[in-house]
Design a protein around this motif. Structure first.
Motif, PDB file in Angstrom:
ATOM      1  N   VAL A 177       0.801  -1.287  -0.106  1.00 42.22           N
ATOM      2  CA  VAL A 177      -0.031  -0.227   0.165  1.00 42.22           C
ATOM      3  C   VAL A 177       1.055   1.258  -0.038  1.00 42.22           C
ATOM      4  CG1 VAL A 177      -1.749   1.169   1.244  1.00 42.22           C
ATOM      5  CG2 VAL A 177      -2.051  -1.340   1.205  1.00 42.22           C
ATOM      6  N   ALA A 178       2.027   1.414   0.761  1.00 40.61           N
ATOM      7  CA  ALA A 178       2.598   2.565   1.041  1.00 40.61           C
ATOM      8  C   ALA A 178       3.702   2.500  -0.453  1.00 40.61           C
ATOM      9  CB  ALA A 178       3.819   2.062   1.931  1.00 40.61           C
ATOM     10  N   GLN A 179       3.806   1.688  -1.231  1.00 40.71           N
ATOM     11  CA  GLN A 179       4.441   1.681  -2.623  1.00 40.71           C
ATOM     12  C   GLN A 179       3.394   1.911  -3.784  1.00 40.71           C
ATOM     13  OE1 GLN A 179       7.868  -1.218  -1.589  1.00 40.71           O
ATOM     14  NE2 GLN A 179       6.635  -1.894  -3.161  1.00 40.71           N
ATOM     15  N   GLY A 180       1.911   2.171  -3.465  1.00 37.60           N
ATOM     16  CA  GLY A 180       1.057   2.389  -4.374  1.00 37.60           C
ATOM     17  C   GLY A 180       0.699   1.085  -5.123  1.00 37.60           C
ATOM     18  N   GLN A 181       0.868  -0.057  -4.677  1.00 32.73           N
ATOM     19  CA  GLN A 181       0.139  -1.408  -5.167  1.00 32.73           C
ATOM     20  C   GLN A 181      -0.904  -1.718  -4.437  1.00 32.73           C
ATOM     21  OE1 GLN A 181       4.421  -3.482  -4.120  1.00 32.73           O
ATOM     22  NE2 GLN A 181       4.147  -4.294  -6.163  1.00 32.73           N
ATOM     23  N   THR A 182      -1.739  -2.602  -5.473  1.00 34.27           N
ATOM     24  CA  THR A 182      -3.175  -3.155  -4.762  1.00 34.27           C
ATOM     25  C   THR A 182      -3.210  -4.689  -4.997  1.00 34.27           C
ATOM     26  OG1 THR A 182      -4.117  -1.263  -5.273  1.00 34.27           O
ATOM     27  CG2 THR A 182      -5.579  -3.250  -5.124  1.00 34.27           C
ATOM     28  N   PHE A 183      -3.229  -5.335  -3.722  1.00 33.60           N
ATOM     29  CA  PHE A 183      -3.618  -6.633  -3.615  1.00 33.60           C
ATOM     30  C   PHE A 183      -5.140  -6.797  -3.790  1.00 33.60           C
ATOM     31  CE2 PHE A 183       0.817  -7.185  -2.443  1.00 33.60           C
ATOM     32  CZ  PHE A 183       1.263  -8.575  -3.148  1.00 33.60           C
ATOM     33  N   SER A 184      -5.700  -7.654  -4.790  1.00 30.85           N
ATOM     34  CA  SER A 184      -7.120  -8.080  -4.878  1.00 30.85           C
ATOM     35  C   SER A 184      -7.060  -9.762  -4.367  1.00 30.85           C
ATOM     36  CB  SER A 184      -7.594  -7.731  -6.329  1.00 30.85           C
ATOM     37  OG  SER A 184      -8.802  -8.521  -6.353  1.00 30.85           O
ATOM     38  N   VAL A 185      -7.930 -10.106  -3.649  1.00 29.72           N
ATOM     39  CA  VAL A 185      -7.993 -11.366  -3.214  1.00 29.72           C
ATOM     40  C   VAL A 185      -9.600 -12.087  -3.209  1.00 29.72           C
ATOM     41  CG1 VAL A 185      -7.715 -12.600  -0.737  1.00 29.72           C
ATOM     42  CG2 VAL A 185      -6.069 -10.907  -1.416  1.00 29.72           C
ATOM     43  N   ALA A 186      -9.548 -13.060  -3.494  1.00 29.84           N
ATOM     44  CA  ALA A 186     -10.878 -13.651  -3.511  1.00 29.84           C
ATOM     45  C   ALA A 186     -11.284 -13.790  -1.998  1.00 29.84           C
ATOM     46  CB  ALA A 186     -10.612 -15.180  -4.234  1.00 29.84           C
ATOM     47  N   SER A 187     -12.570 -13.487  -1.753  1.00 20.65           N
ATOM     48  CA  SER A 187     -13.284 -13.526  -0.269  1.00 20.65           C
ATOM     49  C   SER A 187     -13.225 -15.191   0.008  1.00 20.65           C
ATOM     50  CB  SER A 187     -14.367 -12.743  -0.150  1.00 20.65           C
ATOM     51  OG  SER A 187     -15.294 -13.718  -1.074  1.00 20.65           O
ATOM     52  N   GLY A 188     -13.602 -16.250  -0.944  1.00 21.68           N
ATOM     53  CA  GLY A 188     -13.871 -17.562  -0.461  1.00 21.68           C
ATOM     54  C   GLY A 188     -15.053 -18.123  -1.138  1.00 21.68           C
ATOM     55  N   ASP A 189     -15.084 -19.341  -1.160  1.00 23.98           N
ATOM     56  CA  ASP A 189     -16.118 -20.101  -1.804  1.00 23.98           C
ATOM     57  C   ASP A 189     -16.872 -21.046  -0.853  1.00 23.98           C
ATOM     58  OD1 ASP A 189     -15.014 -19.017  -3.905  1.00 23.98           O
ATOM     59  OD2 ASP A 189     -13.982 -20.790  -4.887  1.00 23.98           O
ATOM     60  N   GLN A 190     -16.666 -20.743   0.360  1.00 26.79           N
ATOM     61  CA  GLN A 190     -17.470 -21.552   1.539  1.00 26.79           C
ATOM     62  C   GLN A 190     -18.400 -21.033   2.135  1.00 26.79           C
ATOM     63  OE1 GLN A 190     -14.058 -20.727   1.559  1.00 26.79           O
ATOM     64  NE2 GLN A 190     -13.069 -22.165   0.611  1.00 26.79           N
ATOM     65  N   SER A 243      -1.594   6.274 -11.476  1.00 28.29           N
ATOM     66  CA  SER A 243      -1.363   7.147 -10.385  1.00 28.29           C
ATOM     67  C   SER A 243      -2.025   6.918  -9.207  1.00 28.29           C
ATOM     68  CB  SER A 243      -1.618   8.613 -10.890  1.00 28.29           C
ATOM     69  OG  SER A 243      -3.026   8.764 -11.222  1.00 28.29           O
ATOM     70  N   ILE A 244      -2.934   5.918  -9.286  1.00 28.25           N
ATOM     71  CA  ILE A 244      -3.975   5.433  -8.243  1.00 28.25           C
ATOM     72  C   ILE A 244      -3.257   4.517  -7.243  1.00 28.25           C
ATOM     73  CG2 ILE A 244      -6.233   4.754  -7.571  1.00 28.25           C
ATOM     74  CD1 ILE A 244      -7.103   5.262 -10.536  1.00 28.25           C
ATOM     75  N   GLY A 245      -3.500   5.001  -5.966  1.00 25.36           N
ATOM     76  CA  GLY A 245      -2.981   3.820  -5.050  1.00 25.36           C
ATOM     77  C   GLY A 245      -3.824   2.955  -4.653  1.00 25.36           C
ATOM     78  N   PHE A 246      -3.914   2.485  -3.367  1.00 20.49           N
ATOM     79  CA  PHE A 246      -4.660   1.689  -2.888  1.00 20.49           C
ATOM     80  C   PHE A 246      -5.999   2.038  -2.612  1.00 20.49           C
ATOM     81  CE2 PHE A 246      -6.220  -0.937   1.011  1.00 20.49           C
ATOM     82  CZ  PHE A 246      -6.471  -1.841   0.571  1.00 20.49           C
ATOM     83  N   PRO A 247      -7.096   1.735  -3.349  1.00 21.21           N
ATOM     84  CA  PRO A 247      -8.370   2.559  -3.520  1.00 21.21           C
ATOM     85  C   PRO A 247      -9.269   2.298  -2.653  1.00 21.21           C
ATOM     86  CG  PRO A 247      -8.312   0.685  -5.108  1.00 21.21           C
ATOM     87  CD  PRO A 247      -7.048   0.596  -4.321  1.00 21.21           C
ATOM     88  N   VAL A 248      -9.470   1.302  -1.533  1.00 19.49           N
ATOM     89  CA  VAL A 248     -10.583   0.880  -0.857  1.00 19.49           C
ATOM     90  C   VAL A 248     -10.767   1.961   0.035  1.00 19.49           C
ATOM     91  CG1 VAL A 248      -9.239  -0.172   0.938  1.00 19.49           C
ATOM     92  CG2 VAL A 248     -11.326  -1.064   0.249  1.00 19.49           C
ATOM     93  N   SER A 249      -9.831   2.811   0.624  1.00 22.09           N
ATOM     94  CA  SER A 249     -10.622   3.908   1.538  1.00 22.09           C
ATOM     95  C   SER A 249     -11.564   4.709   0.754  1.00 22.09           C
ATOM     96  CB  SER A 249      -9.315   4.603   2.170  1.00 22.09           C
ATOM     97  OG  SER A 249      -8.609   5.258   1.152  1.00 22.09           O
TER      98      SER A 249
END
Length: 744
Positions: A402-415, A563-569
């Motif tokens: 996040v500090a570097q402007g990268q975004t991890f997208s994670v699957a919430s789960g299938d259960q 130029s967009i950082g971690f967008p969730v907030s």
């Protein structure tokens, strides 16, 4: 601020650490004062004694349970692990200046703040927030003294890797290692908390790799083979059908949003990627897309020698789903980087993959800082991830991203709400699983991290190839293949360990992290048509939903010049006031109806535990998200450079449905006849020719458009010298069309 990342560094620790690094470490197992870490026992031991009775002595029994939600009992005999059993660990070190890091993360993603958009480089992050070199060397010295070899350090100082055995682990971490057999496989784990000498207590956060009972697993649902790829596209009754990955941009209304031609995307995987790359090439060829610029980064636990990256056929479906869905949704990326962990085999050892290798893959993506957005379609029960210290280690890595402007997208789960049992809740005969409580819910790690976007699942309805509706993904109960029934549904709920980030506390009034944040198509009935071993299959799961979002966000990043950082907030700030950006999912449930009662969460207006805020209208999201960056809009798509033709040489042409493929031929003076001809292949091409500038259906000098045929021809007598541009179009995908340009 997450409770999992805190500043435990104190000035008084450093002299002690230096003394440990450079002085002798004698008999610490017997005399040292040990400090706790975040890694607790993976096996919980219970000792019971039955009272003595007449003619019978007291009997003491020891039983074990796995330290995860529900505490499932180990059914087979548990014995001490052979001291020579090879272990490969990753020691996670605590961040420095954690409170300052939290402030920076907020500021760098807040428009108008002086720090907005000024993301850190890996070197800057290391200098400000990573453990110091002296702290790292203290840990290295301790591991070597304890019998570990091949000790190495990640470039950002967050992980120390070491190769050892059960004896070294017991010496270094004051823990005991046990083993048992489950389904024919050897399992090992520590049955006491992991500790380190007091001098390292403020430095070491956790130790990963001491158990192989559980590790993150893929989040996909393999459906049926696809025997007919054509879908109904005429307007009429909304339908639930499967889609090729290239159809998602149209369904979710990409409009003029550019492809992701200037954004690099990462995927976390394991094992060999040969089959995945072959199938990706098959997909791009079938969809008339350009070949993908692929890079594979093997990730090992440090400097280990012989490492096995052999193929894991059971996981090919996952990596194929990730890569093909991302490329199809994005329209193509600058580069696709696979960060692939070893397949659990080091040298002569042959053990199950552990979380250590996967966490190392996350870290490599952050250290490289190449990918702007990284897909993770993996997860495991949050309790065991927390108790083994994996959750804390992952949080530190994701915070750096996040500090570097990268975004991890994670699957919430299938259960659904039953991650701890992998969705299983009853036997095929209808009886409950031992110890199962249908009212006890669980969620998946790393989706619960406050530094990632958690993507849930929907079931998609389309009409004429356009979005027509979505409901919460819940494919219902199916046979798990082991004598039990399980649910396949969008995982959502409340974290047991992560405190609510400010953006959820403010918008939702939450006290703990809640998932998911958004959602996309995940049902196997409406999912993606994915090539696996050259054959198309329908594949669903939140492992489809997360790659769809990655493809969408990669497009948005290209438009905003990355130029967009971690967008969730900013999502939580702006989504409630921009309803047109969202497809709010208000129907469905992610639980089961069991013994006359409904369990799980219900969808509702606004954010909910099944699909978060719902799915996105790509075009409208692009316009909103552009305000979250500070770059100038990119061109709608990169300029098209026509392919140069050679006089009298046939080339093979292909193109996407509705798109155009362009060529050019330089014609010299004195030419008497110029001709362009097409033949063969699939589709129904039309040909447009223009001298001096690009040809199109609305701007051409010559054209040939015979219906239901690829046999097109344009002949020009005594052509004027110059550059002639040729454009081929087709209402559907066309491949293998021979194009010949010649002059005399």
């Amino acid at each position: 601020m997450s409770s999992r990342i805190r500043n435990t560094h104190a000035k008084s620790i450093l002299p002690m650490a230096l003394a440990l690094a450079f002085g002798p470490l004698a008999a610490h197992a017997a005399t040292a004062d040990w400090a706790p870490t975040r890694s607790h026992a993976a096996l919980l031991k219970t000792v019971t004694t039955s009272p003595a009775a007449a003619g019978r002595a007291a009997v003491t029994r020891t039983s074990y349970a796995i330290n995860r939600h529900g505490l499932p009992q180990v059914q087979s005999a548990v014995t001490p692990l052979d001291n020579t059993k090879a272990l490969h660990v990753a020691v996670s070190l605590n961040l420095r200046n954690a409170e300052q890091l939290q402030a920076f993360i907020k500021n760098v993603n807040t428009p108008g703040n002086p720090s907005f958009g000024k993301f850190l480089t890996p070197a800057q992050f290391k200098a400000a927030y990573a453990p110091t070199d002296a702290q790292v060397q203290a840990v290295v010295a301790h591991l070597r003294k304890s019998g570990f070899t091949q000790v190495s350090v990640s470039p950002n100082n967050l992980l120390v890797f070491a190769d050892g055995n059960a004896s070294a682990a017991s010496t270094a971490f004051n823990t005991t290692m046990k083993t048992y057999v489950d389904n024919g496989k050897q399992r090992f784990a520590n049955d006491s908390d992991v500790m380190v000498p007091q001098a390292l207590g403020g430095i070491v956060g956790s130790v990963i790799g001491l158990q192989n009972i559980e590790h993150r697993h893929p989040m996909n649902f393999l459906g049926r083979p696809v025997t007919q790829t054509a879908q109904a596209t005429t307007q009429g009754t909304p339908v639930n059908v499967t889609h090729t990955p290239t159809e998602f941009p149209t369904i979710y209304n990409a409009g003029s949003t550019p492809t992701a031609f200037n954004t690099t995307v990462g995927i976390v995987t394991w094992g060999d990627l040969t089959q995945t790359r072959e199938d990706l090439n098959t997909m791009t060829s079938a969809m008339a897309m350009a070949p993908v610029n692929v890079k594979v980064v093997p990730v090992t636990l440090g400097n280990l020698g012989e490492v096995d990256f052999s193929d894991d056929p059971n996981s090919d479906t996952e990596w194929n789903l990730d890569s093909q869905s991302i490329i199809g949704t994005s329209g193509g990326v600058k580069q696709l980087v696979f960060y692939t962990a070893a397949n659990g085999k080091y040298g002569a050892a042959d053990e199950e993959l552990t979380d250590a290798g996967i966490t190392a893959a996350y870290n490599q993506a952050v250290v490289d800082n190449l990918a702007k957005v990284i897909n993770v379609s993996l997860g495991e029960d949050e309790t065991i991830a927390n108790q083994t210290g994996t959750q804390a280690a992952d949080d530190a890595i994701f915070a750096q991203a996040v500090a570097q402007g990268q975004t991890f997208s994670v699957a919430s789960g299938d259960q659904g709400v039953y991650v701890t049992t992998n969705g299983e809740f009853e036997t095929n005969a209808g009886g409950p699983l031992a110890g199962f409580n249908p009212a006890t819910y669980s969620v998946s790690e790393p989706a619960t991290s406050p530094y990632v976007i958690a993507v849930g699942g929907t079931e998609l309805t389309t009409n004429g190839g356009a979005w027509a509706g979505e409901t919460t993904w819940n494919d219902g109960v199916q046979d798990a293949g082991d004598g039990n029934n399980r649910i396949w549904a969008s995982t959502g709920g409340k974290s047991l360990f992560e405190t609510a980030p400010a953006w959820q506390a403010q918008q939702l009034g939450a006290s703990v992290r809640q998932v998911p944040d958004i959602a996309f198509d995940a049902s196997s009935y409406t999912g993606a048509q994915i090539f696996i071993g050259g054959q198309r299959y329908t594949v669903g799961g939140t492992s489809l939903a997360s790659p769809i979002f990655v493809g969408v966000f990669a497009r948005v990043q290209t438009y905003a010049n990355n130029s967009i950082g971690f967008p969730v907030s900013l999502m939580y700030r702006d989504f409630p006031g921009n309803a047109a950006v969202l497809h709010d999912v208000t129907s469905g449930n992610n639980g089961v109806s069991y013994q006359g009662k409904q369990y799980g969460y219900n969808a509702a207006a606004g954010w909910d535990f099944t699909t978060g805020y719902g799915s996105l209208d790509i075009g409208k999201f692009n316009q909103l998200a552009f305000t979250w960056g500070n770059g100038s809009p990119a061109t709608t798509n990169p300029p098209v450079t026509p392919t140069a033709l050679t006089n009298g040489v046939t080339v093979s042409a292909q193109g996407q449905a509705g798109a155009s493929t362009q060529f050019m031929l330089v014609v010299p003076g004195g030419t008497t006849t110029l001709s362009f001809r097409t033949a063969g292949g699939s589709g129904d091409v039309s040909m447009y020719v223009k001298r001096g500038s690009a040809a199109s259906a609305s701007s051409y000098d010559y054209m040939s458009a015979r219906p239901n045929s690829n046999t097109e021809s344009v002949v020009v007598r005594n052509p004027t010298a110059g550059v002639y541009y040729v454009t081929l179009t087709s209402p559907g995908v066309f491949t293998g069309v021979a194009l010949l340009g010649s002059y005399q």
